[in-house]
Design an enzyme around this catalytic site. Structure first.
Site: not given
Ligand code: NAD
Length: 469
Positions: A63-64, A68, A92, A104
């Site tokens: 969604h973004r 990360k 988070k 991850k």
């Protein structure tokens, strides 16, 4: 039957999702891991033999972008764990308003069993595989350290990526937590522990919350136990002690030590370096297992090693009034319920260990702008502050002492700005969680409130974006 880490994350998600008013199908999309690669690759060991390494990278939510999340080197890392950790990263980032999706990586090795050269070959080949699969890049997916990795591995990743992408202007933004000399940012190494400190200090200053858990306000004098003295645990312990808390217990893989009068962190670290163990530290009592430290008498417990440490088996014996989850997923859903009933405040991982990704975001911004924070304004600020101080001196007729003057006129360094941004982020995010908690029709724990806050943000983003193609 024991609950897997991913089932634990899903249980937290479901509990919170029921308290939102999004369509079930949208919630299902928010929960689902979007992309996952598993691969094997060969490396040559120092003795000339070949070994096949198994590794993963999961991108939970797009969604973004970029996505990360850290890379974990551990002997028992598996797909379930990588997906669970990637999911936690999505929530988070949303909790602290960092504009990334969650990801991850995992490499199934025990890093202690490989030489430096072997670790470098593994890290570089892992990066090469990610490049080939389009699973790394400043606008795609940006790794960082996790359990078993640090800035050294991040430097190898940045170098490998830039070698393969010659001329790519923003190449250094492909990974964060690099050494400062290699495009890193001041304050990243300490960021997760410092963020934990900012969050705990903020919560301890809230009279209502402290009354709920039966503690006085303020961090001063609070007894703290920390499990795991790696990046997160060591820095959390350091900043909590500097903030006035007393470290009464410290745990590592070899066992734990306890001293109700307080332990000197640096002296314990020096003792471990000299003897190879924290045990037998002068004046402290030994506990044979790390787990035993979780049950010590204390006010704040910081599990900062691994997931699933606080379970249905030991939750009822935890004496701490506050648990600050430095590690990801240290508390199982069953334990959460027991702790909630007992009135223990569990400050969830998705909030309290978000300092690392927050400062990683600042590093990514620095790499994209190709200029160090503070470089343009530091001297300008100092000039302006000097003029203000001179005006005060001339109007009062009193000279400000040199030391005080130096403090008053100092312009902000990169580290000052990073720490200020981190403090602001941790305080604002907690306020949002607290407001959500107050707004919900039923009494919920802080984890559920944090998940509700982040699910709302992610669902809103997916809703606004629509579907293409
Ligand atoms: P690390 O490798 O730097 O440190 C982990 C430490 O835990 C090591 O010192 C290790 O010896 C110790 N340990 C291992 N097993 C133990 C046991 N049974 N009992 C006590 N100690 C034990 O890893 P880290 O980066 O500090 O990560 C720790 C946890 O924090 C992980 O859950 C990770 O996902 C999470 N986390 C890390 C970051 C970060 O910025 N590094 C950010 C958010 C969350």
């Amino acid at each position: 039957m024991s609950t897997s880490f991913l089932q634990s994350v899903h249980a937290s998600f479901e509990r919170a999702a029921r308290l939102t008013d999004h369509e079930p199908s949208l919630l299902d999309h928010v929960k689902t891991c979007n992309a996952l690669v598993r691969f094997g690759f060969p490396i040559r060991r120092d003795d000339g033999t070949l070994e096949t390494i198994v590794a993963w990278r999961a991108q939970h939510s797009h969604h973004r972008l970029p996505t990360k999340g850290g890379i974990r080197f551990a002997p028992d890392v598996n797909e379930d764990e990588v997906v669970a950790l990637a999911s936690l990263m999505t929530f988070k980032c949303a909790v602290v308003d960092v504009p990334f999706g969650g990801a991850k990586g995992g490499v199934r090795i025990d890093p202690r069993k490989y030489s430096l050269g072997e670790l470098e070959r593994i890290t570089r080949r892992y990066t090469f595989e990610l490049v080939r699969k389009n699973f790394i890049g400043p606008g795609l997916d940006v790794p960082a350290p996790d359990y078993g990795t640090g800035s050294r591995e991040m430097a190898w990743i940045a170098d490998t990526y830039s070698q393969l992408r010659t001329g790519e202007l923003d190449a250094m933004a492909c990974v964060t937590a690099k050494p400062v000399e290699q495009g890193g940012i001041h304050g990243r190494t300490e960021a997760t522990g410092r963020g934990l400190f900012f969050g705990v200090r903020e919560i301890c200053s809230d009279p209502t919350l402290m009354k709920e858990v039966g503690l006085d306000t303020g961090l001063g004098g609070k007894r703290v136990v920390v499990q795991g003295l790696g990046n997160v645990g060591y820095h959390a312990a350091k900043f909590l002690a500097e903030g006035g808390a007393v470290l009464v217990g410290l745990a590592e893989r070899e066992g734990a030590i306890h001293d109700a009068d307080g332990l000197d962190l640096e002296a314990v670290m020096a003792h471990r370096k000299a003897t190879g163990s924290i045990l037998d530290y002068p004046g402290a009592a030994n506990l044979t297992t790390s787990q035993a430290a979780l049950e010590l008498a204390c006010d704040i417990l910081v599990p900062a090693a691994l997931e699933q440490q606080i379970t249905e088996d030991n939750a009822s014996r935890i004496e701490a009034k506050i648990i600050a989850e430095g590690a990801n997923g240290p508390t199982t859903p069953g334990a959460d319920e027991i702790l909630h009933v007992r009135g223990t405040l569990v400050i969830p991982d998705v909030y309290i260990n978000a300092g690392g990704v927050t400062v990683s975001y600042f590093e990514w911004l620095k790499n994209l702008s190709h200029v160090r924070f503070g470089r343009m304004e530091k001297r300008f600020e100092e000039g302006a502050f000097n003029r203000i101080v001179a005006a005060i001196e001339s109007s009062t007729g009193k000279a400000i002492p040199d030391q005080e003057r130096r403090m008053l006129v100092a312009g902000a360094r990169e580290e000052d700005l990073v720490n200020s941004g981190l403090e602001e982020t941790m305080i604002t995010a907690w306020q949002q969680i607290r407001e959500t908690r107050e707004r919900l029709p039923i009494a919920v724990d802080a984890r559920t409130a944090a998940f509700v806050t982040s699910i709302n943000k992610v669902a809103q983003a997916y809703g606004d974006l629509g579907i293409f193609p």
